[in-house]
Design a protein around this motif. Structure first.
Motif, PDB file in Angstrom:
ATOM      1  N   VAL A   1       0.862  -1.180   0.000  1.00  0.00           N
ATOM      2  CA  VAL A   1       0.000   0.000   0.000  1.00  0.00           C
ATOM      3  C   VAL A   1       0.901   1.234   0.000  1.00  0.00           C
ATOM      4  N   GLN A   2       0.584   2.203  -0.845  1.00  0.00           N
ATOM      5  CA  GLN A   2       1.368   3.437  -0.860  1.00  0.00           C
ATOM      6  C   GLN A   2       0.919   4.348   0.260  1.00  0.00           C
ATOM      7  N   ARG A   3       1.875   4.800   1.049  1.00  0.00           N
ATOM      8  CA  ARG A   3       1.606   5.703   2.167  1.00  0.00           C
ATOM      9  C   ARG A   3       2.747   6.700   2.282  1.00  0.00           C
ATOM     10  N   GLU A   4       2.445   7.874   2.823  1.00  0.00           N
ATOM     11  CA  GLU A   4       3.500   8.814   3.147  1.00  0.00           C
ATOM     12  C   GLU A   4       4.305   8.249   4.324  1.00  0.00           C
ATOM     13  N   PRO A   5       5.643   8.386   4.299  1.00  0.00           N
ATOM     14  CA  PRO A   5       6.481   7.717   5.308  1.00  0.00           C
ATOM     15  C   PRO A   5       6.117   8.041   6.748  1.00  0.00           C
TER      16      PRO A   5
ATOM     17  N   GLU B   1       6.041  18.628  -2.757  1.00  0.00           N
ATOM     18  CA  GLU B   1       5.011  17.821  -2.109  1.00  0.00           C
ATOM     19  C   GLU B   1       4.212  18.679  -1.129  1.00  0.00           C
ATOM     20  N   PRO B   2       3.023  18.222  -0.712  1.00  0.00           N
ATOM     21  CA  PRO B   2       2.206  19.015   0.213  1.00  0.00           C
ATOM     22  C   PRO B   2       2.913  19.276   1.537  1.00  0.00           C
ATOM     23  N   ARG B   3       2.460  20.296   2.227  1.00  0.00           N
ATOM     24  CA  ARG B   3       3.036  20.640   3.534  1.00  0.00           C
ATOM     25  C   ARG B   3       2.943  19.455   4.492  1.00  0.00           C
ATOM     26  N   GLY B   4       3.951  19.312   5.319  1.00  0.00           N
ATOM     27  CA  GLY B   4       4.004  18.205   6.261  1.00  0.00           C
ATOM     28  C   GLY B   4       4.919  17.097   5.806  1.00  0.00           C
ATOM     29  N   ALA B   5       5.181  17.000   4.505  1.00  0.00           N
ATOM     30  CA  ALA B   5       6.096  15.983   3.995  1.00  0.00           C
ATOM     31  C   ALA B   5       7.537  16.384   4.291  1.00  0.00           C
ATOM     32  N   ALA B   6       8.375  15.398   4.587  1.00  0.00           N
ATOM     33  CA  ALA B   6       9.779  15.685   4.880  1.00  0.00           C
ATOM     34  C   ALA B   6      10.459  16.356   3.701  1.00  0.00           C
ATOM     35  N   SER B   7      10.128  15.912   2.480  1.00  0.00           N
ATOM     36  CA  SER B   7      10.753  16.498   1.295  1.00  0.00           C
ATOM     37  C   SER B   7      10.386  17.977   1.150  1.00  0.00           C
ATOM     38  N   ARG B   8       9.158  18.330   1.534  1.00  0.00           N
ATOM     39  CA  ARG B   8       8.720  19.733   1.456  1.00  0.00           C
ATOM     40  C   ARG B   8       9.522  20.588   2.436  1.00  0.00           C
ATOM     41  N   HIS B   9       9.667  20.103   3.652  1.00  0.00           N
ATOM     42  CA  HIS B   9      10.438  20.832   4.655  1.00  0.00           C
ATOM     43  C   HIS B   9      11.881  21.020   4.187  1.00  0.00           C
TER      44      HIS B   9
ATOM     45  N   ARG C   1       3.997  27.020  -6.490  1.00  0.00           N
ATOM     46  CA  ARG C   1       2.752  27.198  -7.223  1.00  0.00           C
ATOM     47  C   ARG C   1       2.026  25.870  -7.430  1.00  0.00           C
ATOM     48  N   TYR C   2       2.780  24.779  -7.374  1.00  0.00           N
ATOM     49  CA  TYR C   2       2.196  23.461  -7.644  1.00  0.00           C
ATOM     50  C   TYR C   2       2.529  22.517  -6.490  1.00  0.00           C
ATOM     51  N   GLU C   3       1.508  21.885  -5.959  1.00  0.00           N
ATOM     52  CA  GLU C   3       1.668  20.909  -4.877  1.00  0.00           C
ATOM     53  C   GLU C   3       1.114  19.568  -5.322  1.00  0.00           C
ATOM     54  N   THR C   4       1.924  18.519  -5.241  1.00  0.00           N
ATOM     55  CA  THR C   4       1.440  17.170  -5.525  1.00  0.00           C
ATOM     56  C   THR C   4       2.399  16.164  -4.903  1.00  0.00           C
ATOM     57  N   ALA C   5       1.815  15.104  -4.350  1.00  0.00           N
ATOM     58  CA  ALA C   5       2.632  14.017  -3.807  1.00  0.00           C
ATOM     59  C   ALA C   5       3.063  13.052  -4.895  1.00  0.00           C
ATOM     60  N   ASP C   6       2.548  13.225  -6.109  1.00  0.00           N
ATOM     61  CA  ASP C   6       2.872  12.350  -7.231  1.00  0.00           C
ATOM     62  C   ASP C   6       4.155  12.837  -7.892  1.00  0.00           C
ATOM     63  N   LEU C   7       5.245  12.114  -7.685  1.00  0.00           N
ATOM     64  CA  LEU C   7       6.534  12.546  -8.231  1.00  0.00           C
ATOM     65  C   LEU C   7       6.559  12.482  -9.751  1.00  0.00           C
ATOM     66  N   GLN C   8       5.792  11.578 -10.340  1.00  0.00           N
ATOM     67  CA  GLN C   8       5.733  11.531 -11.799  1.00  0.00           C
ATOM     68  C   GLN C   8       5.083  12.808 -12.345  1.00  0.00           C
ATOM     69  N   ALA C   9       4.088  13.322 -11.661  1.00  0.00           N
ATOM     70  CA  ALA C   9       3.485  14.592 -12.060  1.00  0.00           C
ATOM     71  C   ALA C   9       4.480  15.732 -11.891  1.00  0.00           C
TER      72      ALA C   9
END
Length: 308
Positions: free
Chosen positions: A126-130, A205-213, A229-237
């Motif tokens: 299952v895909q989940r945020e870490p 990525e959206p706020r709260g993600a480690a990569s965003r910080h 300007r663009y927020e998405t957890a989908d790295l392919q996007a």
């Protein structure tokens, strides 16, 4: 004697916060959960829950039972692992939570190895945020998690989880191809390129993600606030937005596994590496199926490093 199943419901309430959330996680109705908790309170002979507004709070006596329930579950999990270790083949089910780049770069090779070497093991992914997945693995929603840790942003620590590093990868500034870039970004000097990218829209990525910080802090240390300007957890996007000239971003090397890109990739002024690791409950350390999957993932990470 206290009923273990009711103790588990009390523990679930301490983790999930509401009767409705417990009911959803355990496939019960809320009324059934409430009834079982009321029975447990009578069995224990002490008040376990008190109402605070619209929420239920656990009493100190309930917290004692929650801790005991965790210990009981650990004993049962170790017992199950001991039974499975007596079998002549590795079998069972392993539920694993992964984040996107690990799902793309590591899981296909690991799943192939499991299918060939341990065909009696059912792996469910299952895909989940870490950050969420680490908590859910501790709570026993999953048997294992593949998670990540960025520089200066430590991943959450949960008691009873055994962490083991899989691999590391560099995080780089990803710029669009010169011929489609909306703002001229032609300097290949990392420090200059990062400052030039301040005038571009960013994708993160959206706020709260480690990569965003990590990405925001990298920009701020360079002296500017990124225009996210663009927020998405989908790295392919994210990749498509950068390749098409609409954005810039910070991308870890693992996202390029098995694919080419027209993005220009530059090291950061302060080179950064992300750590990818697995975590499982210590009480499942002797589970042959979980151990086999962890070994398959380590093998997949080794193959990925060899082809990097």
């Amino acid at each position: 004697m206290l009923d273990v199943r009711r103790l588990v419901l009390l523990r679930e309430l301490s983790i999930r916060g509401t009767v409705a959330a417990v009911a959803g996680a355990m496939n019960f109705t809320p009324s059934a959960v409430s009834q079982q908790l009321a029975v447990l309170e009578r069995e224990a002979g002490v008040q376990l829950l008190r109402r605070s507004g619209r929420r239920l709070q656990l009493t100190p006596q309930a917290e004692v039972l929650v801790a005991a329930a965790g210990e009981v579950l650990d004993v049962l999990e170790r017992a199950q692992a001991s039974v499975e270790s007596t079998l002549t083949s590795v079998q069972g089910r392993v539920r694993v939570a992964v984040f996107q780049s690990a799902a793309l770069a590591l899981m296909p090779t690991a799943l192939r190895a499991m299918a060939l070497e341990h065909p009696d093991v059912r792996v469910e992914m299952v895909q989940r945020e870490p950050e969420t997945a680490l908590n859910e693995t501790w709570a026993r929603d999953f048997d294992m998690v593949i998670a990540e840790q960025y520089p200066a942003h430590a991943a959450p620590r949960f008691p009873g989880l055994d962490r083991r590093d899989l691999t590391t990868d560099s995080v780089r500034l990803a710029l669009p191809p010169v011929d489609v870039c909306l703002v001229p970004l032609t300097d290949d000097d990392p420090g200059v390129a990062l400052l030039e990218a301040a005038d571009m829209p960013w994708v993160m990525e959206p706020r709260g993600a480690a990569s965003r910080h990590f990405a925001e802090q990298t920009c701020r240390r360079a002296g500017f606030e990124p225009d996210v300007r663009y927020e998405t957890a989908d790295l392919q996007a994210q990749i498509r937005l950068i390749e098409s000239g609409n954005a810039v971003g910070l991308m870890p090397d693992l996202v390029w596994a098995g694919r080419s890109t027209s993005c220009r990739l530059l090291d950061l002024p302060e080179p950064a590496r992300r750590t990818i690791f697995t975590a499982q409950r210590m009480s499942s350390a002797d589970s042959p199926a979980v151990t086999a999957l962890r070994a398959a993932l380590e093998g997949a990470a080794s193959v990925q490093r060899d082809h990097a």
